[in-house]
Write an enzyme that holds these catalytic residues in place. Structure first.
Site, PDB file in Angstrom:
ATOM      1  N   HIS A 151       0.722   4.313  -2.726  1.00 34.46           N
ATOM      2  CA  HIS A 151       0.466   5.684  -2.285  1.00 34.46           C
ATOM      3  C   HIS A 151       1.624   6.607  -2.643  1.00 34.46           C
ATOM      4  O   HIS A 151       1.419   7.781  -2.915  1.00 34.46           O
ATOM      5  CB  HIS A 151       0.174   5.724  -0.780  1.00 34.46           C
ATOM      6  N   ARG A 210       0.830  -1.205   0.000  1.00 37.85           N
ATOM      7  CA  ARG A 210       0.000   0.000   0.000  1.00 37.85           C
ATOM      8  C   ARG A 210       0.873   1.268   0.000  1.00 37.85           C
ATOM      9  O   ARG A 210       0.576   2.255  -0.683  1.00 37.85           O
ATOM     10  CB  ARG A 210      -0.920  -0.038   1.224  1.00 37.85           C
ATOM     11  N   HIS A 243      -5.953  -5.273  -3.149  1.00 35.83           N
ATOM     12  CA  HIS A 243      -6.878  -5.360  -2.015  1.00 35.83           C
ATOM     13  C   HIS A 243      -7.131  -6.806  -1.584  1.00 35.83           C
ATOM     14  O   HIS A 243      -7.955  -7.053  -0.717  1.00 35.83           O
ATOM     15  CB  HIS A 243      -8.209  -4.666  -2.346  1.00 35.83           C
ATOM     16  N   ASN A 257      -3.089   8.836   4.151  1.00 33.04           N
ATOM     17  CA  ASN A 257      -1.872   8.138   4.559  1.00 33.04           C
ATOM     18  C   ASN A 257      -1.715   7.953   6.064  1.00 33.04           C
ATOM     19  O   ASN A 257      -0.746   7.347   6.518  1.00 33.04           O
ATOM     20  CB  ASN A 257      -0.642   8.878   4.012  1.00 33.04           C
TER      21      ASN A 257
END
Length: 316
Positions: A63, A59, A188, A91
């Site tokens: 990001h 992740r 995911h 975040n």
């Protein structure tokens, strides 16, 4: 007017990124031959003590890449009046920054000033997928670290409540296609979500429906149990899919059953291209793994930095 602003902002986003033509597979062959094994060791070591580490690293890489390219701008700490990306709303729940720090410390001991934080994170994300039972791939290397990090820019991150056209725009501004959207959403398959990311679907959805009609009723009921009304529990939430530490295609099978957790997951069925890919990936794990690797290489090749940071948390 809005469309001009949109065009200008997409031009700005695009000009900040250049496709990674400067990246190469053997970038550290002579300057730091053990770089990859040093990073893998740090990731394995951390994951053996905390099974949430792989999802966190994957992740973190997404990001990072979505703001200013994969330039480790996400790793910089806020300083003075400048609030950095890591303190932007999307975040705040990121964690496991210490894994990158420990890999970088070891890299600096072996090859000072050679391996960028951006490459360290890209390689750690690949290792995270492999450790979770996912595919492996050769990561192109040679990214530089950015010197700018602004929390305000994190508002352009794709959000869990996004519909399919918002997702399409967010990805296309970064040179990523609908194929990439469908494949990368499969990230995911790993991890955990707090209630706040899907609360909008299980209560007061809209004027007509209390619950999002695209959500399976029994799934909605179980989520309402996990996330009680007006609960102040900070850590309440649920795993992204039941096999949340295993990289597999369960995520896609759940979407077809109306059991995607986020609006943005379920939204993949609202476009013919992404809907076809959800079905394809649900029925073939091999097809998903192959597409995921291709899209990861593409996304992680959006470059943007200028230097090789000595400490991933501060500019040189």
């Amino acid at each position: 007017m809005a469309s001009i602003v949109a065009i200008l902002s997409s031009v700005l986003i695009f000009s900040a990124f250049s496709p990674g033509s400067s990246l190469s597979l053997n970038y550290y062959e002579k300057t730091c031959p053990h770089a990859e094994s040093i990073i893998t060791y740090a990731v394995k070591n951390a994951a053996s003590k905390d099974k949430t580490v792989p999802a966190a690293l994957l992740r973190m890489h997404f990001h990072d890449c979505f703001i200013r390219g994969c330039d480790a701008s996400l790793l910089l700490n806020s300083k003075g009046s400048n609030k950095a990306e890591k303190d932007g709303p999307p975040n705040l729940s990121l964690h496991a920054f210490y894994v990158i720090d420990s890999a970088k410390k070891e890299l600096e001991a072996w090859c000072p000033g050679v391996v960028s934080c951006a490459d360290t994170l890209a390689l750690a994300a690949r290792d995270a997928v492999v450790l979770s039972g996912g595919p492996s791939w050769d990561v192109p290397k040679g990214r530089k670290d950015g010197r700018t990090s602004k929390a305000s820019e994190t508002t352009t991150m794709p959000a869990p409540a996004f519909n399919i056209s918002q997702l399409q725009q967010s990805f296309s501004q970064r040179g990523l296609s609908m194929d990439d959207l469908a494949a990368l959403s499969g990230g995911h398959t790993l991890g955990f979500s707090h209630c706040s990311s899907f609360q909008n679907r299980i209560r007061n959805f809209n004027a007509t429906n209390d619950i999002d009609p695209s959500m399976h009723p029994s799934f909605a009921a179980s989520l309402r149990g996990v996330c009680p009304k007006n609960s102040k529990a900070k850590n309440a939430g649920t795993t992204m899919d039941p096999s949340s530490t295993t990289f597999d295609n369960t995520y896609y099978r759940l979407i077809l059953q109306g059991k995607g957790l986020f609006s943005s997951d379920q939204a993949l069925l609202n476009n013919p291209k992404t809907k076809d890919l959800v079905s394809k990936f649900a029925s073939s794990e091999e097809a998903f793994r192959k597409a995921f690797v291709n899209s990861m290489i593409k996304m992680s090749s959006i470059t943007g930095g200028q230097e090789i940071r000595k400490d991933c948390r501060v500019v040189n």
